[in-house]
Design an enzyme around this catalytic site. Structure first.
Site, PDB file in Angstrom:
ATOM      1  CG  ASP A  63      37.701  43.443  42.818  1.00 41.52           C
ATOM      2  OD1 ASP A  63      37.634  42.346  41.437  1.00 41.52           O
ATOM      3  OD2 ASP A  63      38.197  44.099  42.762  1.00 41.52           O
ATOM      4  CG  ASP A  65      41.326  44.603  37.389  1.00 36.84           C
ATOM      5  OD1 ASP A  65      42.223  44.455  36.874  1.00 36.84           O
ATOM      6  OD2 ASP A  65      40.583  43.759  36.571  1.00 36.84           O
ATOM      7  CD  GLU A  72      41.273  48.338  35.807  1.00 37.66           C
ATOM      8  OE1 GLU A  72      40.824  48.591  35.071  1.00 37.66           O
ATOM      9  OE2 GLU A  72      39.584  47.376  36.171  1.00 37.66           O
ATOM     10  N   GLY A 106      33.866  44.251  32.164  1.00 35.14           N
ATOM     11  CA  GLY A 106      34.430  43.646  30.807  1.00 35.14           C
ATOM     12  C   GLY A 106      34.908  44.717  29.828  1.00 35.14           C
ATOM     13  N   GLY A 107      35.635  43.953  29.567  1.00 36.83           N
ATOM     14  CA  GLY A 107      36.393  44.884  28.801  1.00 36.83           C
ATOM     15  C   GLY A 107      36.108  44.748  26.605  1.00 36.83           C
ATOM     16  NE  ARG A 110      35.810  49.193  31.277  1.00 38.71           N
ATOM     17  CZ  ARG A 110      36.636  48.323  32.280  1.00 38.71           C
ATOM     18  NH1 ARG A 110      37.828  47.853  31.989  1.00 38.71           N
ATOM     19  NH2 ARG A 110      36.325  47.381  32.804  1.00 38.71           N
ATOM     20  CE  LYS A 134      42.330  35.822  19.113  1.00 44.45           C
ATOM     21  NZ  LYS A 134      40.983  35.159  17.953  1.00 44.45           N
ATOM     22  CE  LYS A 136      42.800  44.765  29.042  1.00 45.99           C
ATOM     23  NZ  LYS A 136      42.411  44.258  29.703  1.00 45.99           N
ATOM     24  CB  THR A 174      33.558  40.140  36.032  1.00 42.77           C
ATOM     25  OG1 THR A 174      33.783  41.556  36.487  1.00 42.77           O
ATOM     26  CG2 THR A 174      32.603  39.263  36.980  1.00 42.77           C
TER      27      THR A 174
HETATM   28  C1  XBP Z   1      37.622  44.697  36.975  1.00 42.71           C
HETATM   29  C2  XBP Z   1      36.863  44.843  35.445  1.00 42.71           C
HETATM   30  C3  XBP Z   1      38.034  44.364  33.889  1.00 42.71           C
HETATM   31  C4  XBP Z   1      38.630  44.833  34.201  1.00 42.71           C
HETATM   32  C5  XBP Z   1      39.448  44.872  32.681  1.00 42.71           C
HETATM   33  O1  XBP Z   1      37.211  43.625  36.906  1.00 42.71           O
HETATM   34  O2  XBP Z   1      36.101  45.110  35.377  1.00 42.71           O
HETATM   35  O3  XBP Z   1      36.881  43.964  33.095  1.00 42.71           O
HETATM   36  O4  XBP Z   1      38.827  46.462  33.827  1.00 42.71           O
HETATM   37  O5  XBP Z   1      39.697  43.412  32.252  1.00 42.71           O
HETATM   38  P1  XBP Z   1      37.465  43.229  38.679  1.00 42.71           P
HETATM   39  P2  XBP Z   1      38.952  42.065  31.552  1.00 42.71           P
HETATM   40  O6  XBP Z   1      37.821  44.202  39.701  1.00 42.71           O
HETATM   41  O7  XBP Z   1      36.191  42.167  38.605  1.00 42.71           O
HETATM   42  O8  XBP Z   1      38.808  42.260  38.511  1.00 42.71           O
HETATM   43  O9  XBP Z   1      39.511  43.206  29.661  1.00 42.71           O
HETATM   44  O10 XBP Z   1      40.004  41.339  30.859  1.00 42.71           O
HETATM   45  O11 XBP Z   1      37.486  42.016  30.823  1.00 42.71           O
HETATM   46 MG    MG Z   2      38.424  46.294  41.185  1.00 46.73          MG
END
Ligand code: XBP
Ligand code: MG
Length: 296
Positions: A63, A65, A72, A106-107, A110, A134, A136, A174
């Site tokens: 993974d 993040d 985060e 998914g931002g 969210r 976009k 962000k 993701t």
């Molecule tokens: C982390 C997520 C993402 C990020 C923000 O995914 O859920 O939504 O918080 O990125 P992972 P985006 O732990 O699978 O890496 O704004 O691009 O969604």
């Molecule tokens: Mg993660």
């Protein structure tokens, strides 16, 4: 054709065109295997051409993040807040509230969910969330390219040990590809053979699709790989794909339920280890994987 139609097996740093034919000497001296991803997101599992596990650990799927870097709290969160400001939205996510929103992957989703919770009309929330996301994403790409994020302590040593042991590296996030590719390259270099991002999947984590696509790109059965995750949502995705999962927690996730994981650690390095657990090494991953499948 769903968004998966654009899926590529991606090396951190480029696309398939960067990969020399098998056996050819690549210009940078790093040997990579040519593989491809085919099919549709909905058929990811069914259409995979796989090598059923030989018992050996052949690949580790990371993974991003929270797992490769602490992105985060002081990365995505301030980028969302700056995007709210630029769009004239009176919203500033504090550390605690953002932590509770991380259950929504998914931002875009969210932001939309939080706006709806605040009484926004559903269509307006979805539309504005897209625009905010976009902005962000562009802000976060800038932060990534400025080198703002460091690998989690001990990660570099762990990945180096895996590569030395001949274990292949893949990524399943993701989050969006725009920032994920440069971030992964910055954090662990050009060792990534298959990279799946939120741009290629139809269903974000906790759905297993991202992991199934990564396995498909590697051409491996789940029993030949291990996932490394930091969160409960990610662990549900990885175990849902049939993977033995090693969890390396962080401040946001330490108290989550990891009962489905094969191993839970507070960090990769000696300093993070508690009791006699020691750092996460390639040999330890090999042992955890072997024990997981022996006990099935
Ligand atoms: C982390 C997520 C993402 C990020 C923000 O995914 O859920 O939504 O918080 O990125 P992972 P985006 O732990 O699978 O890496 O704004 O691009 O969604
Ligand atoms: Mg993660």
């Amino acid at each position: 054709m769903g968004r998966f139609g654009t899926a590529r097996t991606l090396l951190a740093g480029g696309g398939p065109s960067d990969v020399p034919p098998d056996g050819a000497a690549p210009s940078d001296g790093v040997r990579r295997k040519r593989v491809s991803v085919q099919g549709t997101g909905g058929d990811a599992a069914a259409s995979a051409t796989t090598t059923v596990g030989t018992g050996r650990l052949e690949a580790v799927i990371f993974d991003v993040d929270g797992t490769l870097a602490d992105t985060e709290r002081d990365g995505h969160r301030p980028a969302f807040n700056e995007a709210f400001r630029r769009h004239g939205i009176d919203l500033d996510w504090d550390v605690e509230h953002y932590g509770s929103l991380l259950r929504i992957t998914g931002g875009h989703r969210r932001v939309a969910a939080d706006l709806k919770d605040r009484g926004w009309d559903s269509d307006d929330a979805d539309r504005v969330a897209l625009e905010i996301h976009k902005t962000k994403t562009a802000l976060f790409v800038e932060r990534v390219k400025s080198g703002a994020f460091d690998p989690r302590p001990g990660l570099t040593e762990f990945v180096g040990g895996l590569v030395d042991a001949g274990i292949r590296i893949a990524v399943a996030t993701t989050g969006r590809r725009d920032w994920a590719v440069p971030l992964v390259r910055h954090l662990i270099g050009d060792v990534v053979e298959v990279m799946v991002t939120g741009d290629e999947v139809q269903r974000l984590k906790p759905d297993p699709e991202a992991y199934l696509l990564a396995l498909q790109g590697l051409g491996l059965d789940a029993s030949a790989a291990v996932a490394v995750e930091d969160s409960g949502v990610g662990t549900t995705a990885a175990t849902g794909a049939g993977l033995a999962t090693i969890v390396v927690t962080n401040g946001y996730t330490a108290a989550q339920d990891f009962s489905a994981a094969a191993l839970v650690l507070p960090g990769y390095d000696e300093g993070a280890a508690q009791g006699d657990s020691g750092p996460l090494t390639a040999q330890r991953a090999i042992d955890v994987h072997a024990a997981w499948w022996r006990d099935r």
